[in-house]
Design a protein around this motif. Sequence first.
Motif, PDB file in Angstrom:
ATOM      1  N   PRO A  15       2.260   3.622  -3.991  1.00 37.72           N
ATOM      2  CA  PRO A  15       1.877   4.856  -4.685  1.00 37.72           C
ATOM      3  C   PRO A  15       2.590   6.096  -4.141  1.00 37.72           C
ATOM      4  N   GLU A  16       2.704   6.211  -2.837  1.00 40.24           N
ATOM      5  CA  GLU A  16       3.361   7.389  -2.261  1.00 40.24           C
ATOM      6  C   GLU A  16       4.866   7.344  -2.493  1.00 40.24           C
ATOM      7  N   SER A  69       0.824  -1.211   0.000  1.00 40.26           N
ATOM      8  CA  SER A  69       0.000   0.000   0.000  1.00 40.26           C
ATOM      9  C   SER A  69       0.858   1.262   0.000  1.00 40.26           C
ATOM     10  N   GLN A 127       5.618   8.322  -6.004  1.00 33.00           N
ATOM     11  CA  GLN A 127       5.459   9.768  -6.172  1.00 33.00           C
ATOM     12  C   GLN A 127       6.698  10.502  -5.654  1.00 33.00           C
ATOM     13  N   PRO A 167      -2.801   4.459   3.823  1.00 29.62           N
ATOM     14  CA  PRO A 167      -3.263   4.904   2.514  1.00 29.62           C
ATOM     15  C   PRO A 167      -4.783   5.110   2.507  1.00 29.62           C
ATOM     16  N   LEU A 168      -5.201   6.307   2.235  1.00 34.71           N
ATOM     17  CA  LEU A 168      -6.631   6.594   2.208  1.00 34.71           C
ATOM     18  C   LEU A 168      -7.119   6.924   0.798  1.00 34.71           C
ATOM     19  N   THR A 169      -6.260   6.732  -0.168  1.00 37.90           N
ATOM     20  CA  THR A 169      -6.649   6.965  -1.556  1.00 37.90           C
ATOM     21  C   THR A 169      -7.107   5.658  -2.176  1.00 37.90           C
ATOM     22  N   PHE A 170      -7.788   5.754  -3.287  1.00 34.91           N
ATOM     23  CA  PHE A 170      -8.227   4.563  -4.015  1.00 34.91           C
ATOM     24  C   PHE A 170      -7.033   3.699  -4.385  1.00 34.91           C
ATOM     25  N   GLU A 171      -5.954   4.352  -4.867  1.00 31.11           N
ATOM     26  CA  GLU A 171      -4.774   3.594  -5.277  1.00 31.11           C
ATOM     27  C   GLU A 171      -4.157   2.875  -4.083  1.00 31.11           C
ATOM     28  N   GLY A 172      -4.047   3.579  -2.952  1.00 38.70           N
ATOM     29  CA  GLY A 172      -3.460   2.967  -1.761  1.00 38.70           C
ATOM     30  C   GLY A 172      -4.246   1.762  -1.280  1.00 38.70           C
TER      31      GLY A 172
END
Length: 178
Positions: free
Chosen positions: A22-23, A19, A26, A128-133
């Motif tokens: 993504p971060e 998870s 980035q 992770p609170l995003t869809f990707e996470g």
Amino acid sequence: MITRALTLAAGLTGAAGLSQFPEFSQQYMQRLGGAVDELSLQVDRYHADADALGLPLATYLQRLAAEGPLARTQATNMAGDIARHEYLSEALMTLQGAGPFMRAKLATHIGDRAVAERAMESFKPALPLTFEGVTFAGAGFFAGWLALGIALWFLKKSWRTASGFLPSGRRRRTMRHG
């Protein structure tokens, strides 16, 4: 019961690890962009030096290298800077337009060790609170759960075979010589 607990733990470990991709990707791109910007300044300076003498950059580097050991070292370092700039610029262009799922597919472009190490130094794992996470967490959970489940299945099967148990749990009959 222990097997279930272990596979759950493996799934949660996989979820927590994956998870973060993504971060991290980035932050890697931000570091990569900074490295490309800095190298661009150097390469532009090399071009300006060559232009001031009315030479193409390649010719400028060849002549510089022919002037002696000190100049040859400088020309080699400059050529290395130029090659690194080209490599990192290409990787950045490939990753820039990609979202987190495509960056996972393009993970080979997240391969510059120096940039990755600097990104990891400042990376702080987070929930992770995003869809990707959440998607990467789900994939990580499934991968961890599946990997440990398969490993435990093979261990169990190997143990049963080695200890003389049949898959149904009955012992093999052995012939006694009398």
